[in-house]
Design a protein around this motif. Structure first.
Motif: not given
Length: 280
Positions: A267-270, A274-280
């Motif tokens: 909700m907050v970041f889109g 999340i994919l960028h956070v986990v390296g994808l």
């Protein structure tokens, strides 16, 4: 314009603080209400007379200290401020009050503030505030009891579909419907595959419904990022609890809080962030 935006967001934050205080009641009482309901239904099925006690719901009785029974006065129930004024202790018996109460209030207030700041005092902002409140309640209830009550997950699911149908969110209705269906079925399949292989239940049906609700709110495209984020957070927390001997009996950790956390992150970041956070 900026002043008006700030004022609306600040007002939303105050309302969030007040709702957070109510959510503390929901988090504590709803599971107990469900247990009483299940006990009554079991008694009825077995032909026994149900034991009736004092009325107990979200409104009755008034909040009391769980240690000494001291009835909480209105000025002892002001979000965050009362906790600070009382120095985190019951005014009658001085037993420490859990820090989680003000944290739930602050978290809900911050989420409401962000929703109104981001979407404005609009129907879109309000529905995302409602989403935030429901997610906070589900996360803490599941952490405490390993239950994700239908009383919250199912309305959250239908609210996501309704918000998409009325165009209160950016998710097209077709994407929301497929998100709900794929969210439920994906975890349902994982549940049964895991059970057939190990003979154990790896999660509960409440997780299926919560993931379906997240699919309705964010669309089917967000399901992979959300489940990845939830799995990563869950693994990190689970390992930390194992090494700190904090795992509860049976060595399990409920998955719902991590799904909830991933939903709020989306909700907050889109979802794609999340994919960028986990390296994808």
């Amino acid at each position: 314009m900026l002043v008006s935006q700030w004022f609306d967001a600040a007002l939303g934050g105050v309302i969030g603080l007040l709702l957070g205080s109510f959510l503390n009641v929901v988090i504590y009482r709803l599971p107990k209400m469900l247990e009483a309901q299940w006990a009554a239904e079991c008694a009825e099925i077995s032909g026994k007379e149900a034991v009736e006690g004092q009325p107990f719901n979200l409104m009755v009785p008034r909040s009391r200290c769980q240690q000494c029974g001291h009835q909480i006065r209105w000025y002892e129930n002001i979000p965050v401020l009362s906790y600070l004024f009382l120095r985190g202790k019951c005014s009658n018996c001085t037993v420490p009050i859990s820090l989680r109460y003000p944290l739930v209030e602050l978290a809900t207030g911050a989420l409401f503030y962000w929703c109104i700041w981001h979407w404005g005092a609009t129907l879109t902002g309000l529905v995302w505030c409602g989403f935030s409140g429901a997610i906070v309640a589900l996360a803490f209830i599941d952490w405490d009891t390993t239950l994700l009550p239908d009383d919250i997950t199912l309305p959250l699911l239908w609210a996501g579909l309704l918000a998409a149908a009325l165009q209160w969110t950016d998710v097209p209705l077709v994407s929301a419907i497929w998100g709900a269906a794929a969210g439920y079925l994906s975890l349902w399949l994982i549940y049964w595959i895991f059970k057939l292989i190990t003979g154990k239940e790896g999660m509960g049906y409440g997780d299926f419904k919560l993931f379906a609700a997240l699919g309705a709110w964010f669309g089917w495209q967000a399901l992979v990022p959300i489940i990845l984020m939830a799995s990563v957070i869950g693994a990190v927390v689970g390992i930390a609890l194992k090494f700190s001997s904090g795992l509860r009996e049976g060595g399990y950790v409920p998955f719902g809080p991590f799904l909830a956390g991933a939903g709020l992150t989306a909700m907050v970041f889109g979802p794609q962030s999340i994919l960028h956070v986990v390296g994808l």
